[in-house]
Design a protein around this motif. Structure first.
Motif, short mmCIF file in Angstrom:
data_model
loop_
_atom_site.label_atom_id
_atom_site.label_comp_id
_atom_site.label_asym_id
_atom_site.label_seq_id
_atom_site.Cartn_x
_atom_site.Cartn_y
_atom_site.Cartn_z
N LEU A 1 -19.45 -40.41 -28.23
CA LEU A 1 -18.20 -40.00 -28.85
C LEU A 1 -17.30 -39.37 -27.80
O LEU A 1 -17.73 -38.50 -27.05
N SER A 2 -16.07 -39.83 -27.76
CA SER A 2 -15.08 -39.26 -26.85
C SER A 2 -13.89 -38.78 -27.67
O SER A 2 -13.25 -39.58 -28.36
N LEU A 3 -13.61 -37.49 -27.62
CA LEU A 3 -12.57 -36.93 -28.47
C LEU A 3 -11.74 -35.90 -27.68
O LEU A 3 -12.31 -35.00 -27.06
N PRO A 4 -10.41 -36.04 -27.69
CA PRO A 4 -9.57 -35.03 -27.02
C PRO A 4 -9.83 -33.65 -27.63
O PRO A 4 -10.00 -33.53 -28.85
N LEU A 5 -9.84 -32.63 -26.80
CA LEU A 5 -10.08 -31.28 -27.32
C LEU A 5 -9.03 -30.88 -28.35
O LEU A 5 -9.31 -30.09 -29.26
N THR A 6 -7.83 -31.44 -28.23
CA THR A 6 -6.77 -31.11 -29.18
C THR A 6 -7.05 -31.67 -30.58
O THR A 6 -6.42 -31.25 -31.55
N GLU A 7 -7.98 -32.62 -30.70
CA GLU A 7 -8.33 -33.20 -32.00
C GLU A 7 -9.66 -32.67 -32.52
O GLU A 7 -10.10 -33.05 -33.62
N LEU A 8 -10.32 -31.83 -31.76
CA LEU A 8 -11.64 -31.33 -32.13
C LEU A 8 -11.52 -30.28 -33.24
O LEU A 8 -10.69 -29.37 -33.16
N LYS A 9 -12.32 -30.43 -34.28
CA LYS A 9 -12.33 -29.46 -35.38
C LYS A 9 -13.57 -28.58 -35.27
O LYS A 9 -14.68 -29.08 -35.09
N ILE A 10 -13.39 -27.28 -35.38
CA ILE A 10 -14.48 -26.32 -35.26
C ILE A 10 -14.72 -25.67 -36.62
O ILE A 10 -13.78 -25.20 -37.26
N GLN A 11 -15.99 -25.66 -37.06
CA GLN A 11 -16.32 -25.08 -38.36
C GLN A 11 -17.55 -24.21 -38.24
O GLN A 11 -18.53 -24.57 -37.57
N ASP A 12 -17.50 -23.07 -38.90
CA ASP A 12 -18.65 -22.16 -38.99
C ASP A 12 -19.38 -22.48 -40.29
O ASP A 12 -18.88 -22.19 -41.39
N LEU A 13 -20.55 -23.13 -40.19
CA LEU A 13 -21.27 -23.56 -41.38
C LEU A 13 -21.73 -22.38 -42.25
O LEU A 13 -21.91 -22.53 -43.46
N SER A 14 -21.92 -21.23 -41.64
CA SER A 14 -22.33 -20.06 -42.41
C SER A 14 -21.15 -19.45 -43.17
O SER A 14 -21.35 -18.67 -44.10
N ASP A 15 -19.93 -19.82 -42.76
CA ASP A 15 -18.73 -19.31 -43.42
C ASP A 15 -17.67 -20.41 -43.41
O ASP A 15 -16.72 -20.37 -42.62
N PRO A 16 -17.82 -21.44 -44.28
CA PRO A 16 -16.93 -22.60 -44.26
C PRO A 16 -15.45 -22.26 -44.42
O PRO A 16 -14.58 -23.01 -43.97
N GLY A 17 -15.15 -21.15 -45.07
CA GLY A 17 -13.75 -20.78 -45.29
C GLY A 17 -13.09 -20.18 -44.06
O GLY A 17 -11.87 -20.00 -44.03
N ARG A 18 -13.87 -19.87 -43.07
CA ARG A 18 -13.33 -19.24 -41.86
C ARG A 18 -12.57 -20.26 -41.02
O ARG A 18 -13.09 -21.31 -40.69
N ASP A 19 -11.34 -19.98 -40.69
CA ASP A 19 -10.49 -20.90 -39.94
C ASP A 19 -10.60 -20.60 -38.45
O ASP A 19 -10.09 -19.58 -37.97
N LEU A 20 -11.31 -21.51 -37.73
CA LEU A 20 -11.45 -21.34 -36.28
C LEU A 20 -10.49 -22.23 -35.52
O LEU A 20 -10.43 -22.17 -34.30
N GLY A 21 -9.76 -23.08 -36.25
CA GLY A 21 -8.89 -24.05 -35.59
C GLY A 21 -7.82 -23.41 -34.74
O GLY A 21 -7.59 -23.82 -33.59
N ALA A 22 -7.16 -22.39 -35.26
CA ALA A 22 -6.06 -21.75 -34.53
C ALA A 22 -6.57 -21.07 -33.26
O ALA A 22 -5.94 -21.16 -32.20
N LYS A 23 -7.74 -20.42 -33.38
CA LYS A 23 -8.29 -19.75 -32.20
C LYS A 23 -8.68 -20.74 -31.12
O LYS A 23 -8.45 -20.51 -29.93
N PHE A 24 -9.29 -21.86 -31.56
CA PHE A 24 -9.70 -22.85 -30.58
C PHE A 24 -8.48 -23.50 -29.93
O PHE A 24 -8.46 -23.72 -28.71
N ALA A 25 -7.45 -23.80 -30.72
CA ALA A 25 -6.22 -24.38 -30.17
C ALA A 25 -5.57 -23.43 -29.16
O ALA A 25 -5.06 -23.86 -28.12
N GLU A 26 -5.62 -22.16 -29.47
CA GLU A 26 -5.07 -21.15 -28.55
C GLU A 26 -5.86 -21.12 -27.25
O GLU A 26 -5.28 -21.03 -26.15
N PHE A 27 -7.19 -21.23 -27.36
CA PHE A 27 -8.04 -21.24 -26.17
C PHE A 27 -7.75 -22.46 -25.30
O PHE A 27 -7.62 -22.36 -24.07
#
Length: 242
Positions: free
Chosen positions: A133-159
């Motif tokens: 699998l080859s995916l641009p980091l800008t399209e990568l979705k990050i999810q915390d399975l222990s807390d599905p409602g937690r939004d990590l997308g903005a933090k990862f995009a900022e990083f």
């Protein structure tokens, strides 16, 4: 994939005229002859063989640089007919065998290679498709399975933005090659290994739109295709610049 849905084949004095994607790329398919694109082609061997012969003999291809036949998996009537008809009219340069990394696919591909040897068709090499699998980091979705409602997308995009990684890609093996994959199989079967094509969103989108992935000019999928085409062309004594 070619963006030709709804096109029709026309008859001329010289035979069937292929449908052209571009001035230098013509296509012929049974799909152009179906009244409904969703219709199934339920034909027995003799009728399929007759159509293959017509595609090779009665289509006004003109002067060709390459004639590429996309055949179904396996070693069926279609493959036998192609081998027979091509041997009667011209010497085929060879076959490119495509597989995926899983052993269940590798087993079938070994049979394909042995089939080519039996009918006298040179194997130009093996390509491993969906290799990773080859995916641009800008399209990568990050999810915390222990807390599905937690939004990590903005933090990862900022990083990604902060570290200057917008042009970088993430890679992962989706189908682990348990016994070495296509490259190991190619060594065992003593045929060339041509390269790996990734699962790339840009390749998928190009296919959906009926466009060439090479026109995107970027991405690991585009790079992989260019490298494989160059290797095949070199094996045929030609030097292509893409």
């Amino acid at each position: 994939m070619m963006g030709l849905e709804g096109e029709e084949v026309h008859q001329s004095n010289n035979g069937w005229s292929p449908v052209y994607v571009q001035d230098n790329l013509g296509v012929m398919s049974i799909g152009f002859m179906l009244p409904n694109p969703d219709d199934a082609v339920v034909w027995r061997g003799p009728r399929k063989n007759a159509l293959i012969k017509q595609f090779l003999r009665d289509v006004d291809w003109g002067d060709l640089d390459y004639l590429i036949v996309d055949s179904p998996p396996g070693t069926s009537d279609e493959h036998i007919s192609l081998a027979q008809f091509l041997s009667l009219n011209a010497d085929a340069d060879g076959a490119i065998i495509v597989t995926t990394p899983q052993e269940v696919s590798i087993i079938d591909v070994k049979k394909e290679i042995n089939f080519c040897r039996k009918v006298g068709i040179k194997v130009l090499g093996v390509v491993e498709n969906m290799s990773y699998l080859s995916l641009p980091l800008t399209e990568l979705k990050i999810q915390d399975l222990s807390d599905p409602g937690r939004d990590l997308g903005a933090k990862f995009a900022e990083f990604v933005e902060k570290e200057g990684l917008k042009d970088c890609f993430a890679f992962a093996q989706i189908f682990p090659p348990t016994k070495g994959g296509a490259e190991q199989m190619a060594k065992e079967m003593k045929v060339p290994f041509l390269g790996r094509i990734p699962l790339d969103t840009r390749v998928a989108m190009a296919a959906e739109k009926g466009e060439s992935v090479l026109d995107t000019g970027s991405g690991s999928g585009c790079k992989a295709y260019k490298e494989i085409v160059a290797v095949v062309a070199k094996s045929l004594g030609e030097d292509l610049e893409l």
